[in-house]
Write an enzyme that holds these catalytic residues in place. Structure first.
Site, PDB file in Angstrom:
ATOM      1  N   ARG A 163       0.836  -1.213   0.000  1.00 24.37           N
ATOM      2  CA  ARG A 163       0.000   0.000   0.000  1.00 24.37           C
ATOM      3  C   ARG A 163       0.866   1.257   0.000  1.00 24.37           C
ATOM      4  NH1 ARG A 163      -2.137  -3.970  -0.671  1.00 24.37           N
ATOM      5  NH2 ARG A 163      -4.006  -4.842   0.283  1.00 24.37           N
ATOM      6  N   SER A 238     -11.138  -0.733   3.646  1.00 22.24           N
ATOM      7  CA  SER A 238     -10.236  -1.127   4.722  1.00 22.24           C
ATOM      8  C   SER A 238      -9.553   0.106   5.301  1.00 22.24           C
ATOM      9  CB  SER A 238      -9.183  -2.102   4.191  1.00 22.24           C
ATOM     10  OG  SER A 238      -9.795  -3.276   3.708  1.00 22.24           O
ATOM     11  N   GLU A 334      -4.572   2.775   6.660  1.00 22.66           N
ATOM     12  CA  GLU A 334      -4.352   2.706   5.208  1.00 22.66           C
ATOM     13  C   GLU A 334      -4.916   3.951   4.562  1.00 22.66           C
ATOM     14  OE1 GLU A 334      -6.007  -0.044   1.529  1.00 22.66           O
ATOM     15  OE2 GLU A 334      -5.520  -1.029   3.419  1.00 22.66           O
TER      16      GLU A 334
END
Length: 338
Positions: A163, A238, A334
């Site tokens: 990520r 998420s 995230e």
């Protein structure tokens, strides 16, 4: 090109937070991206680039300029079973996945219905079920803000990680991405041994799924767990990254929690699902004021109605504290918090 003042960002973030920016610029072409770069150089004020805001939490009005890419179009060039799919950075990521599946490519199927736009997907290196965008990115086309020139950036130059990419660090606000080129193999099949994909395919009697069958399976799995921000509640998917821990901590935790799920990264590290950690702390389905944790997936924080950015941050911090206290693990968002 779109140029507006005192612009509401309500439609540009999937959490549904109603804040504003001083100026909003949107480009549809490379030439317009170059015009936007010129305006940013002249203004010399704070700015940020966004996609659809599906990985963004806005906590206050932005005292500067917000830039959005609206470059469209998908083209395919194929030679001996290998293809380059060039996409406008403003294309919805899932439209790109659907288009490639319709062309018979299975490669991106595990990345189905991840919200957001293609340019942002390349910045964030989105991923799911063992697949990441970086596996398929060949290069990007962008306009360098400082000079206005168009540049070609290889995937290797982006230094992709979990990520992560250089666009989130030293390259932040350096480029306006206009196109993303994906390299796909017609014969490639993604790994099906992540999560419950294999079990679901077996339940559907699909041991060797077609591209469309695999995509539909992934869609059904994700929809059973994740709320649609347009039809259900505001969210950014998420919220936390899955933590990677060293073997010592992993071994200690496994002794105390033999049922703990985990995925090996290398000889020295293991990945532990953040959702499991949050669930073990009792947060699944709970709320803190107008912000809550989705009852079907503990990794998703939701706007239950009227939540502000600080409300979501307060929930995030409460969860981080509980996970740290119980497991000794620092959860990292995230989502980009601004």
């Amino acid at each position: 090109m779109r140029d507006e003042r005192n612009h509401s960002l309500l439609a540009h973030n999937t959490f549904g937070i109603n804040v504003r920016c001083n100026r909003f610029l949107e480009y549809d072409t490379v030439r317009e991206a170059q015009e936007v770069a010129s305006l940013l150089r002249e203004a010399q004020e704070a700015f940020m680039t966004i996609g659809s805001g599906s990985n963004l939490l806005l906590t206050q009005d932005f005292q500067g300029t917000v830039v959005h890419a609206n470059v469209k179009g998908i083209t395919l060039t194929e030679h001996h079973g290998e293809a380059i799919v060039r996409c406008g950075s403003g294309e919805r990521w899932d439209d790109v996945v659907r288009w490639t599946v319709e062309q018979g490519f299975t490669s991106l199927a595990c990345l189905s219905i991840i919200p957001g736009e293609t340019g942002a997907a390349a910045v964030q290196n989105i991923g799911a079920y063992g697949s990441e965008a970086a596996q398929f990115i060949d290069h990007l086309l962008a306009v360098e803000i400082a000079t206005g020139r168009q540049v070609r950036i290889s995937a290797a130059e982006c230094r992709y990680g979990y990520r992560d990419s250089r666009f989130k660090h030293e390259w932040k606000n350096r480029y306006l991405i206009t196109h993303v080129a994906l390299r796909l193999q017609r014969s490639a099949m993604p790994s099906l041994d992540y999560g419950n994909i294999r079990q679901e395919l077996e339940r559907r009697a699909l041991p060797h799924p077609t591209a469309q069958e695999l995509r539909q399976t992934i869609i059904d799995i994700r929809r059973s767990k994740l709320p649609d921000p347009e039809e259900e509640v505001g969210n950014a998917g998420s919220f936390f990254m899955n933590p990677v821990v060293d073997k010592a901590l992993y071994t200690s935790l496994l002794q105390r929690h033999p049922q703990m799920p985990h995925y090996p990264i290398d000889e020295q590290h293991e990945k532990i699902p953040a959702a499991w950690l949050i669930d073990q702390c009792g947060w699944k389905g709970r709320s803190l004021g107008p912000a809550g944790v989705w009852a079907k997936q503990a990794l998703v924080l939701v706007n239950l109605g009227g939540a502000t950015g600080p409300d979501i941050v307060a929930l995030c911090q409460a969860i981080q504290k509980d996970v740290k206290d119980r497991f000794g693990i620092e959860l990292e968002p995230e989502v980009n918090i601004v």
